[in-house]
Design an enzyme around this catalytic site. Sequence first.
Site, PDB file in Angstrom:
ATOM      1  N   PRO A   9       0.785  -1.229   0.000  1.00  0.00           N
ATOM      2  CA  PRO A   9       0.000   0.000   0.000  1.00  0.00           C
ATOM      3  C   PRO A   9       0.821   1.284   0.000  1.00  0.00           C
ATOM      4  O   PRO A   9       1.856   1.376   0.675  1.00  0.00           O
ATOM      5  CB  PRO A   9      -0.829  -0.105   1.292  1.00  0.00           C
ATOM      6  N   ASN A  10       0.324   2.236  -0.773  1.00  0.00           N
ATOM      7  CA  ASN A  10       0.854   3.603  -0.877  1.00  0.00           C
ATOM      8  C   ASN A  10       2.146   3.708  -1.680  1.00  0.00           C
ATOM      9  O   ASN A  10       2.626   4.823  -1.927  1.00  0.00           O
ATOM     10  CB  ASN A  10       1.051   4.241   0.520  1.00  0.00           C
ATOM     11  N   ARG A  17       5.367  12.303  -2.880  1.00  0.00           N
ATOM     12  CA  ARG A  17       5.327  12.861  -1.509  1.00  0.00           C
ATOM     13  C   ARG A  17       6.441  12.259  -0.664  1.00  0.00           C
ATOM     14  O   ARG A  17       6.970  11.212  -1.010  1.00  0.00           O
ATOM     15  CB  ARG A  17       3.992  12.518  -0.844  1.00  0.00           C
ATOM     16  N   TYR A  22      11.368   8.658   1.373  1.00  0.00           N
ATOM     17  CA  TYR A  22      11.316   7.582   0.377  1.00  0.00           C
ATOM     18  C   TYR A  22      12.004   7.909  -0.952  1.00  0.00           C
ATOM     19  O   TYR A  22      12.033   7.066  -1.839  1.00  0.00           O
ATOM     20  CB  TYR A  22       9.854   7.178   0.130  1.00  0.00           C
ATOM     21  N   ASN A  73       7.644  -5.920  -1.169  1.00  0.00           N
ATOM     22  CA  ASN A  73       7.683  -4.834  -0.204  1.00  0.00           C
ATOM     23  C   ASN A  73       6.259  -4.720   0.328  1.00  0.00           C
ATOM     24  O   ASN A  73       5.399  -4.117  -0.327  1.00  0.00           O
ATOM     25  CB  ASN A  73       8.124  -3.514  -0.842  1.00  0.00           C
ATOM     26  N   ALA A  76       3.235  -0.904   4.731  1.00  0.00           N
ATOM     27  CA  ALA A  76       2.720  -0.848   6.115  1.00  0.00           C
ATOM     28  C   ALA A  76       2.190  -2.201   6.591  1.00  0.00           C
ATOM     29  O   ALA A  76       2.180  -2.477   7.800  1.00  0.00           O
ATOM     30  CB  ALA A  76       1.630   0.210   6.216  1.00  0.00           C
ATOM     31  N   GLU A  97      11.922 -10.208   1.410  1.00  0.00           N
ATOM     32  CA  GLU A  97      11.229  -8.993   1.864  1.00  0.00           C
ATOM     33  C   GLU A  97      12.157  -7.800   1.666  1.00  0.00           C
ATOM     34  O   GLU A  97      13.322  -7.865   2.087  1.00  0.00           O
ATOM     35  CB  GLU A  97      10.882  -9.160   3.350  1.00  0.00           C
ATOM     36  N   HIS A  99      12.630  -3.352   1.783  1.00  0.00           N
ATOM     37  CA  HIS A  99      12.138  -2.042   2.203  1.00  0.00           C
ATOM     38  C   HIS A  99      13.075  -0.971   1.695  1.00  0.00           C
ATOM     39  O   HIS A  99      14.299  -1.131   1.735  1.00  0.00           O
ATOM     40  CB  HIS A  99      12.044  -1.955   3.725  1.00  0.00           C
ATOM     41  N   ARG A 106      13.794   3.460  12.386  1.00  0.00           N
ATOM     42  CA  ARG A 106      12.676   4.411  12.358  1.00  0.00           C
ATOM     43  C   ARG A 106      11.833   4.243  13.639  1.00  0.00           C
ATOM     44  O   ARG A 106      12.364   3.883  14.675  1.00  0.00           O
ATOM     45  CB  ARG A 106      11.871   4.197  11.071  1.00  0.00           C
TER      46      ARG A 106
HETATM   47  O1  CA2 Z   1      10.632   1.504   3.620  1.00  0.00           O
HETATM   48  C1  CA2 Z   1       9.756   0.853   3.048  1.00  0.00           C
HETATM   49  O2  CA2 Z   1       9.875   0.372   1.930  1.00  0.00           O
HETATM   50  C2  CA2 Z   1       8.405   0.669   3.759  1.00  0.00           C
HETATM   51  O3  CA2 Z   1       7.921  -0.625   3.441  1.00  0.00           O
HETATM   52  C3  CA2 Z   1       7.498   1.743   3.188  1.00  0.00           C
HETATM   53  C4  CA2 Z   1       6.128   1.792   3.865  1.00  0.00           C
HETATM   54  C5  CA2 Z   1       6.267   1.837   5.386  1.00  0.00           C
HETATM   55  O4  CA2 Z   1       4.991   1.744   5.988  1.00  0.00           O
HETATM   56  C6  CA2 Z   1       7.157   0.720   5.900  1.00  0.00           C
HETATM   57  O5  CA2 Z   1       7.281   0.863   7.311  1.00  0.00           O
HETATM   58  C7  CA2 Z   1       8.519   0.774   5.274  1.00  0.00           C
HETATM   59  C8  CA2 Z   1       5.348   3.011   3.413  1.00  0.00           C
HETATM   60  C9  CA2 Z   1       5.139   3.106   1.928  1.00  0.00           C
HETATM   61  C10 CA2 Z   1       4.448   4.401   1.639  1.00  0.00           C
HETATM   62  O6  CA2 Z   1       5.137   5.035   0.591  1.00  0.00           O
HETATM   63  C11 CA2 Z   1       4.891   6.359   0.403  1.00  0.00           C
HETATM   64  C12 CA2 Z   1       5.530   6.938  -0.658  1.00  0.00           C
HETATM   65  C13 CA2 Z   1       5.361   8.266  -0.919  1.00  0.00           C
HETATM   66  C14 CA2 Z   1       4.524   9.027  -0.119  1.00  0.00           C
HETATM   67  C15 CA2 Z   1       3.883   8.437   0.926  1.00  0.00           C
HETATM   68  C16 CA2 Z   1       4.046   7.107   1.196  1.00  0.00           C
END
Ligand code: CA2
Length: 144
Positions: A9-10, A17, A22, A73, A76, A97, A99, A106
């Site tokens: 997700p996301n 953003r 990221y 990946n 969340a 897996e 990230h 974090r």
């Molecule tokens: O670091 C990673 O790849 C994560 O899997 C990214 C997730 C986070 O919840 C994990 O703890 C670590 C979040 C992905 C959301 O990506 C976004 C990208 C741009 C703007 C907002 C969110």
Amino acid sequence: MKILVIHGPNLNLLGTREPDVYGIFTLADITASLSQVAAELECEITEMQSNSEGTLVDTIQAAKGIFHGILINPAAYTHTSVAIRDALSAVALPTVEVHLSNIHKREEFRRHSYIAPVAVGQISGFGPDSYLLGLRALINYLRQ
Ligand code: CA2
């Protein structure tokens, strides 16, 4: 060798953003880099992204018998989803897996992964390179 690449997700928002966390690259940039490495490694990748836990579970279930391994990946859902862990455990396909960020430096809640115990390994903190390293590690593991 056929590999299923799953983005949780996301991750469709990448590059639009939170560039400080990221990065500035998009999911399409990661896809392009992965395709280059896949060509080099002579493997075939199929990619999907979903914001829905159920869709991710359905996709993992359907991978059995089609793919040799999974690069994921879980975003969340890493920290919340027993359902995704159970699906990976059920299909028993070698899974890596990945990230983008280093989840271990974090917030406390990101340090626990439901997925790690059913994965071959975890690569975290190298930005898009986490995916590329993860694909290489998965292919090496499958070819051992
Ligand atoms: O670091 C990673 O790849 C994560 O899997 C990214 C997730 C986070 O919840 C994990 O703890 C670590 C979040 C992905 C959301 O990506 C976004 C990208 C741009 C703007 C907002 C969110």
